[in-house]
Design a protein around this motif. Structure first.
Motif, PDB file in Angstrom:
ATOM      1  N   VAL A  96       0.857  -1.180   0.000  1.00 58.70           N
ATOM      2  CA  VAL A  96       0.000   0.000   0.000  1.00 58.70           C
ATOM      3  C   VAL A  96       0.897   1.235   0.000  1.00 58.70           C
ATOM      4  CG1 VAL A  96      -1.803   1.238   1.241  1.00 58.70           C
ATOM      5  CG2 VAL A  96      -1.751  -1.248   1.278  1.00 58.70           C
ATOM      6  N   GLN A  97       0.700   2.116  -0.957  1.00 57.39           N
ATOM      7  CA  GLN A  97       1.484   3.343  -1.058  1.00 57.39           C
ATOM      8  C   GLN A  97       0.981   4.342  -0.022  1.00 57.39           C
ATOM      9  OE1 GLN A  97       3.704   4.434  -3.750  1.00 57.39           O
ATOM     10  NE2 GLN A  97       3.935   2.340  -4.429  1.00 57.39           N
ATOM     11  N   ALA A  98       1.914   4.990   0.649  1.00 55.00           N
ATOM     12  CA  ALA A  98       1.546   6.029   1.607  1.00 55.00           C
ATOM     13  C   ALA A  98       1.068   7.265   0.854  1.00 55.00           C
ATOM     14  CB  ALA A  98       2.732   6.372   2.492  1.00 55.00           C
ATOM     15  N   ARG A  99       0.107   7.939   1.409  1.00 57.69           N
ATOM     16  CA  ARG A  99      -0.422   9.135   0.775  1.00 57.69           C
ATOM     17  C   ARG A  99       0.317  10.352   1.293  1.00 57.69           C
ATOM     18  NH1 ARG A  99      -6.932   8.128   0.791  1.00 57.69           N
ATOM     19  NH2 ARG A  99      -6.835   6.202  -0.375  1.00 57.69           N
ATOM     20  N   GLY A 100       0.152  11.435   0.582  1.00 57.48           N
ATOM     21  CA  GLY A 100       0.748  12.694   1.012  1.00 57.48           C
ATOM     22  C   GLY A 100       2.140  12.883   0.443  1.00 57.48           C
ATOM     23  N   GLY A 101       2.811  13.893   0.927  1.00 57.49           N
ATOM     24  CA  GLY A 101       4.152  14.185   0.463  1.00 57.49           C
ATOM     25  C   GLY A 101       4.232  15.569  -0.141  1.00 57.49           C
ATOM     26  N   ARG A 102       5.424  16.012  -0.366  1.00 61.77           N
ATOM     27  CA  ARG A 102       5.649  17.336  -0.925  1.00 61.77           C
ATOM     28  C   ARG A 102       5.820  17.197  -2.430  1.00 61.77           C
ATOM     29  NH1 ARG A 102      10.515  19.868   1.637  1.00 61.77           N
ATOM     30  NH2 ARG A 102       9.795  21.634   0.441  1.00 61.77           N
ATOM     31  N   HIS A 103       4.710  17.218  -3.150  1.00 66.12           N
ATOM     32  CA  HIS A 103       4.733  17.007  -4.593  1.00 66.12           C
ATOM     33  C   HIS A 103       5.062  18.264  -5.375  1.00 66.12           C
ATOM     34  CE1 HIS A 103       3.207  13.008  -3.960  1.00 66.12           C
ATOM     35  NE2 HIS A 103       2.228  13.502  -3.233  1.00 66.12           N
ATOM     36  N   HIS A 104       4.901  19.432  -4.753  1.00 67.24           N
ATOM     37  CA  HIS A 104       5.102  20.690  -5.460  1.00 67.24           C
ATOM     38  C   HIS A 104       6.169  21.537  -4.773  1.00 67.24           C
ATOM     39  CE1 HIS A 104       1.603  19.729  -7.881  1.00 67.24           C
ATOM     40  NE2 HIS A 104       0.942  19.479  -6.771  1.00 67.24           N
ATOM     41  N   GLN A 105       7.215  20.926  -4.329  1.00 61.35           N
ATOM     42  CA  GLN A 105       8.249  21.648  -3.595  1.00 61.35           C
ATOM     43  C   GLN A 105       9.154  22.430  -4.544  1.00 61.35           C
ATOM     44  OE1 GLN A 105      10.404  18.664  -1.511  1.00 61.35           O
ATOM     45  NE2 GLN A 105      11.294  17.761  -3.327  1.00 61.35           N
ATOM     46  N   HIS A 106       9.618  23.574  -4.055  1.00 62.04           N
ATOM     47  CA  HIS A 106      10.565  24.377  -4.820  1.00 62.04           C
ATOM     48  C   HIS A 106      11.992  23.899  -4.573  1.00 62.04           C
ATOM     49  CE1 HIS A 106       7.572  27.303  -6.051  1.00 62.04           C
ATOM     50  NE2 HIS A 106       7.174  27.429  -4.804  1.00 62.04           N
ATOM     51  N   LEU A 107      12.280  23.546  -3.306  1.00 63.64           N
ATOM     52  CA  LEU A 107      13.624  23.119  -2.911  1.00 63.64           C
ATOM     53  C   LEU A 107      13.527  21.809  -2.140  1.00 63.64           C
ATOM     54  CD1 LEU A 107      14.931  26.522  -1.475  1.00 63.64           C
ATOM     55  CD2 LEU A 107      15.383  25.597  -3.735  1.00 63.64           C
ATOM     56  N   SER A 108      14.576  21.022  -2.210  1.00 65.54           N
ATOM     57  CA  SER A 108      14.618  19.806  -1.397  1.00 65.54           C
ATOM     58  C   SER A 108      14.899  20.191   0.052  1.00 65.54           C
ATOM     59  CB  SER A 108      15.712  18.866  -1.911  1.00 65.54           C
ATOM     60  OG  SER A 108      16.983  19.435  -1.666  1.00 65.54           O
ATOM     61  N   THR A 109      14.743  19.242   0.949  1.00 64.98           N
ATOM     62  CA  THR A 109      14.982  19.507   2.368  1.00 64.98           C
ATOM     63  C   THR A 109      16.423  19.937   2.607  1.00 64.98           C
ATOM     64  OG1 THR A 109      13.323  17.830   2.869  1.00 64.98           O
ATOM     65  CG2 THR A 109      14.721  18.539   4.678  1.00 64.98           C
ATOM     66  N   GLU A 110      17.367  19.322   1.899  1.00 61.02           N
ATOM     67  CA  GLU A 110      18.780  19.674   2.053  1.00 61.02           C
ATOM     68  C   GLU A 110      19.041  21.106   1.563  1.00 61.02           C
ATOM     69  OE1 GLU A 110      17.808  16.818   0.370  1.00 61.02           O
ATOM     70  OE2 GLU A 110      18.089  15.528   2.128  1.00 61.02           O
ATOM     71  N   GLN A 111      18.417  21.472   0.455  1.00 65.27           N
ATOM     72  CA  GLN A 111      18.576  22.829  -0.060  1.00 65.27           C
ATOM     73  C   GLN A 111      17.971  23.854   0.896  1.00 65.27           C
ATOM     74  OE1 GLN A 111      16.645  22.125  -3.844  1.00 65.27           O
ATOM     75  NE2 GLN A 111      18.592  22.329  -4.952  1.00 65.27           N
TER      76      GLN A 111
END
Length: 158
Positions: free
Chosen positions: A75-90
């Protein structure tokens, strides 16, 4: 009627072992749905009543299991940052100079971070984007109090 799930011993054993390794509730119920049919030969209506599902959902899951096999249990988890400008590291790299300033006791405005963010991204963003970014990285708004909580205005005036 076509037999979608064959209740041979190897299948039942494999499903029972997989049931023990289920990582979440949804996966557990899906395995149960197929296992009950394979082990006991229960009808879709009986399985639906046991699991609290509709009969149609049980039929669909059995049909998918006959076609796709064990892949239906992932089962795939729902949600997430699909429209992010920068990655978490950036984002961390962007906040690093501000973090150093904050460690030194310096204060700054969110508008400064917003300006740096917009320069890196190359387009304008709303202040709420910056507040969500700060929240993601564990920052919170701290502001000095305008006066001490126990101060007495009459004593200060005198």
């Amino acid at each position: 009627m076509k037999q979608l799930i064959v209740g041979d011993e190897a299948t039942v054993t494999r499903l029972a072992e997989r049931l023990k390794r289920a990582s979440n509730h949804s996966e557990y119920q899906r395995i149960q749905c197929v296992l009950i049919r394979a082990a006991l030969g229960s009808s879709a209506a009986q399985i639906a009543q046991l699991l609290g599902w509709s009969t149609t959902t049980v039929h669909v899951l059995h049909s998918r299991w006959a076609k796709e096999g064990d892949a239906i249990f992932a089962v795939q988890a729902r949600g997430g940052r699909h429209h992010q400008h920068l990655s978490t590291e950036q984002e961390q790299a962007l906040l690093a100079p501000f973090f150093e300033r904050a460690q030194a006791g310096d204060m700054f405005k969110v508008a400064e971070i917003q300006q740096a963010y917009q320069e890196q991204v190359g387009k304008t963003v709303a202040p709420s984007t910056i507040y969500r970014l700060l929240d993601r990285h564990g920052w919170r708004k701290l502001a000095p109090r305008p006066r001490h909580a126990k101060s007495k205005a009459a004593a200060e005036a005198a």
